[in-house]
Write a protein that holds these residues in place. Structure first.
Motif, PDB file in Angstrom:
ATOM      1  N   ALA A 259      40.789  39.050  38.212  1.00 29.01           N
ATOM      2  CA  ALA A 259      41.026  40.088  37.320  1.00 29.01           C
ATOM      3  C   ALA A 259      41.985  39.550  36.256  1.00 29.01           C
ATOM      4  O   ALA A 259      41.733  39.726  35.058  1.00 29.01           O
ATOM      5  CB  ALA A 259      41.615  41.276  37.921  1.00 29.01           C
ATOM      6  N   ILE A 260      43.217  38.768  36.538  1.00 32.36           N
ATOM      7  CA  ILE A 260      44.126  38.218  35.736  1.00 32.36           C
ATOM      8  C   ILE A 260      43.198  37.405  34.703  1.00 32.36           C
ATOM      9  O   ILE A 260      43.757  37.161  33.456  1.00 32.36           O
ATOM     10  CB  ILE A 260      45.445  37.898  36.532  1.00 32.36           C
ATOM     11  N   TYR A 261      42.817  36.233  35.457  1.00 29.25           N
ATOM     12  CA  TYR A 261      41.954  35.173  34.656  1.00 29.25           C
ATOM     13  C   TYR A 261      41.306  36.007  33.458  1.00 29.25           C
ATOM     14  O   TYR A 261      41.154  35.531  32.553  1.00 29.25           O
ATOM     15  CB  TYR A 261      40.991  34.657  35.691  1.00 29.25           C
ATOM     16  N   GLU A 262      40.172  36.994  34.032  1.00 31.32           N
ATOM     17  CA  GLU A 262      39.213  37.517  33.299  1.00 31.32           C
ATOM     18  C   GLU A 262      39.980  38.478  31.827  1.00 31.32           C
ATOM     19  O   GLU A 262      39.534  38.079  30.709  1.00 31.32           O
ATOM     20  CB  GLU A 262      38.182  38.384  34.065  1.00 31.32           C
ATOM     21  N   GLU A 263      41.004  38.849  32.255  1.00 23.37           N
ATOM     22  CA  GLU A 263      41.869  39.504  31.200  1.00 23.37           C
ATOM     23  C   GLU A 263      42.458  38.597  30.083  1.00 23.37           C
ATOM     24  O   GLU A 263      42.200  38.716  28.771  1.00 23.37           O
ATOM     25  CB  GLU A 263      43.142  40.450  31.830  1.00 23.37           C
ATOM     26  N   ILE A 264      42.756  37.507  30.505  1.00 23.82           N
ATOM     27  CA  ILE A 264      43.478  36.743  29.615  1.00 23.82           C
ATOM     28  C   ILE A 264      42.281  35.927  28.963  1.00 23.82           C
ATOM     29  O   ILE A 264      42.543  35.714  27.726  1.00 23.82           O
ATOM     30  CB  ILE A 264      44.410  35.326  30.478  1.00 23.82           C
ATOM     31  N   LYS A 265      41.145  35.594  29.620  1.00 22.85           N
ATOM     32  CA  LYS A 265      40.156  35.018  28.879  1.00 22.85           C
ATOM     33  C   LYS A 265      39.557  35.852  28.128  1.00 22.85           C
ATOM     34  O   LYS A 265      39.180  35.384  26.701  1.00 22.85           O
ATOM     35  CB  LYS A 265      39.059  34.504  29.996  1.00 22.85           C
ATOM     36  N   ASN A 266      39.380  36.968  28.101  1.00 24.51           N
ATOM     37  CA  ASN A 266      38.682  37.969  27.179  1.00 24.51           C
ATOM     38  C   ASN A 266      39.670  38.050  26.006  1.00 24.51           C
ATOM     39  O   ASN A 266      39.037  38.143  24.829  1.00 24.51           O
ATOM     40  CB  ASN A 266      38.427  39.238  27.739  1.00 24.51           C
ATOM     41  N   THR A 267      40.924  38.298  26.312  1.00 24.12           N
ATOM     42  CA  THR A 267      41.788  38.408  25.153  1.00 24.12           C
ATOM     43  C   THR A 267      41.705  36.932  24.362  1.00 24.12           C
ATOM     44  O   THR A 267      41.697  37.117  23.100  1.00 24.12           O
ATOM     45  CB  THR A 267      43.374  38.358  25.468  1.00 24.12           C
TER      46      THR A 267
ATOM     47  N   ALA B  13      43.158  30.268  30.131  1.00 19.07           N
ATOM     48  CA  ALA B  13      42.992  31.284  31.136  1.00 19.07           C
ATOM     49  C   ALA B  13      43.579  30.720  32.327  1.00 19.07           C
ATOM     50  O   ALA B  13      44.274  31.089  32.898  1.00 19.07           O
ATOM     51  CB  ALA B  13      41.745  32.151  31.417  1.00 19.07           C
TER      52      ALA B  13
ATOM     53  N   GLU C  73      42.520  39.797  42.631  1.00 18.75           N
ATOM     54  CA  GLU C  73      43.543  39.862  41.689  1.00 18.75           C
ATOM     55  C   GLU C  73      43.769  38.877  40.777  1.00 18.75           C
ATOM     56  O   GLU C  73      43.915  38.943  39.547  1.00 18.75           O
ATOM     57  CB  GLU C  73      44.946  40.112  42.251  1.00 18.75           C
TER      58      GLU C  73
END
Length: 571
Positions: free
Chosen positions: A511-519, A486, A508
């Motif tokens: 939010a991008i970090y969390e999205e990538i990390k969760n994936t 991430a 923002e």
């Protein structure tokens, strides 16, 4: 002898009374409980209605057949249970990929069993079904394991035929493997207890012995297709029933009244299979009580914090002490390359070489590079030049002495940076990867925690032909951890957006970090890997020794080991 036992005996650093241990144990048991619940759902296959429909045909479900086939109270090591998990949702899913595979005892003999689950889309072959059957055959081929097929399948799942039918690792490879296994003298017995149609009809006839129950069907094309193709009208029983194949075509060897009679016959046939007298690998007499580890395997529940973001630090000797006989371990080069632990032990009386990532930070005197002669701290779970060199030599010694290898993964990868490059990390890493690649003795991989990047390869990842790949629920399997990925990908995406004129706020970016990390975390989860058959089984940490006992016995069924030829090594 007493001195030898004393010098080999492992102690335990694991403090069972700390709050951290208790928190880890509680979190692990919660994770295991959730996984067991999911596994129970998978075992239901197509569900109660589909099972009832099977019963109305006078047939058992796949797992009911297994219960009758396997020896009472014997261990059943299921492989590929999570296959296709979360996949094919547009078709209603395919629990377990519609087939049950695993190692179990039949009439006292260890067998590989492949049983179609007709409650899942009539036992049709999805792409992952073919891959799961091929994986079972591959294990049986490598280890020379007698293989039993319980056939009840409608054939290829037609909506996905392009992903099942044509390629090298698709449906047709199953029949090719049947022929190769037979040529190598690996016994194969097939019991047809339902439909066996189209290309799938070749599987039973390519094996050594074929049984068929009354009411089952074996034909290249069913009545409807025959009529459409050549205009001939015929009923299923006349076309390809058990009586026809037993009396007229002569295709089946045994016609049986029903599932129970068929399975009784299979057990009788298996009981008469001979056993090879040779054994290539060292084994001594073993007493389950006297030779048990000195420490409880249940202690392993408290070893790791199972949350994906956790940074775990522990002494891997505490794992080894709970899986090897009498907790005795002859450690190889104990004071050199300490972030990898190598050594000899026995599991169930069978000799093994163990290569394990050490998760405690280590103090090491630097041998080469700009810091030569100085002490440095080496990070646990990282492979340094010295540890790679040690492991490469140890793996070569095990091959020279015909000692099977067990790899225990919790690896971040190889060390990077100027000091590492000056010390020859690439050369040392290549040496270790080469030794793993050319190794000829059986290799078994157990992923305890992280298994990231090139460290995964060096520790005998799936691409390096381990006989089995097992994982704890705490395993993480990816190029890098979710947090590392991430951080890298956020930076790339932010720069792309900024070049297009968009300025991002900290919220923002977060939010991008969390999205990538969760994936990334989802894809690194062992259930994701097991669904795709990168992992053979997700195992209970407290059952690690039990699973290794079974796997090592399977490996010992093939005593033929090629000549070890390590090729050119970087020096």
């Amino acid at each position: 002898m007493a001195d030898e036992v004393t010098t080999s005996a492992l102690g335990s650093r694991l403090d069972l009374k700390t709050p951290k241990f208790e928190a880890n144990r509680a979190a692990m048991q919660m994770l295991l409980g959730g996984m067991r619940s999911e596994e129970e759902t998978i075992r239901q296959g197509g569900g109660a209605k589909a099972a009832e429909a099977q019963h109305k045909k006078g047939r058992m479900t796949a797992r009911e057949r297994l219960a009758l086939l396997l020896d009472k109270d014997a261990e059943w090591l299921e492989l590929g249970l999570w296959a296709a998990n979360g996949m094919y949702t547009e078709f209603g899913g395919a629990p377990g990929a519609g087939v049950v595979t695993g190692l179990g005892r039949v009439a006292g003999k260890l067998c590989m069993i492949v049983a179609n689950d007709a409650t899942v889309k009539a036992g049709a072959f999805f792409p992952m079904t073919a891959k799961k059957v091929l994986r079972a055959q591959h294990i049986a081929l490598e280890n020379r394991i007698p293989t039993l097929y319980l056939v009840d399948s409608s054939g290829v799942f037609l909506p996905l035929q392009e992903d099942v039918f044509p390629d090298q690792d698709d449906f047709g490879r199953v029949f090719r493997n049947n022929a190769v296994m037979s040529s190598l003298g690996i016994p194969q017995i097939t019991a047809i207890m339902g439909m066996c149609v189209a290309g799938g009809a070749y599987l039973p006839v390519m094996t050594d012995t074929v049984l068929m129950t009354e009411g089952s069907g074996l034909f290249l094309a069913g009545p409807a297709l025959v009529q459409a193709a050549i205009g001939q009208k015929t009923d299923a029983e006349t076309l390809g029933g058990a009586a026809m194949h037993a009396e007229i075509s002569g295709t089946v060897d045994f016609k049986e009244k029903d599932d129970a009679a068929c399975i009784a016959r299979v057990r009788s046939l298996v009981s008469k299979i001979g056993t090879s007298p040779r054994e290539a690998f060292s084994r001594i007499a073993f007493d389950a009580k006297k030779d048990a580890p000195k420490f409880a395997e249940e202690d392993l529940y408290g070893l790791l914090d199972p949350t994906p973001a956790a940074t775990n630090s522990y002494d891997v000797h505490d794992v080894i002490a709970r899986i090897v006989d009498r907790s005795e371990f002859d450690e190889y080069k104990a004071d050199f390359g300490r972030t990898l632990v190598c050594g000899y032990a026995r599991i169930g009386g069978r000799a093994v070489g163990i290569v394990a990532n050490q998760k405690l930070h280590q103090q090491q005197i630097v041998a080469m590079g700009p810091q030569a002669g100085m002490k440095r701290t080496e990070f646990g779970g990282v492979i340094y030049t010295e540890s790679a060199q040690k492991a490469a030599r140890f793996i070569m010694d095990c091959n020279q002495q015909l000692v099977p290898l067990v790899f225990l993964h919790d690896v971040n990868g190889f060390m990077v940076g100027k000091d590492a490059e000056w010390s020859g990390i690439i050369r040392a890493g290549a040496k270790m990867v080469s030794a793993v690649s050319t190794s000829v003795v059986p290799k078994i991989t157990v992923i305890l925690g992280g298994s990231f990047g090139a460290g995964h390869y060096a520790m005998c990842g799936k691409a390096y032909d381990p006989r089995f790949v097992f994982a704890w629920p705490t395993a993480r399997y990816a190029v890098m951890s979710g947090a590392s990925a991430a951080n890298t990908l956020v930076e790339v995406r932010v720069k792309q957006l900024e070049r297009s004129g968009k300025q991002l706020s900290e919220e923002e970016k977060k939010a991008i970090y969390e999205e990538i990390k969760n994936t990334y975390d989802a894809q690194a989860d062992p259930r994701y890997g097991a669904a795709r058959l990168w992992i053979d089984a997700i195992i209970d940490p407290a059952k690690t020794r039990e699973v290794l006992l079974e796997a090592l016995e399977a490996c010992a069924l093939n005593p033929d080991v090629p000549k070890f030829n390590p090729g050119v090594l970087q020096t």
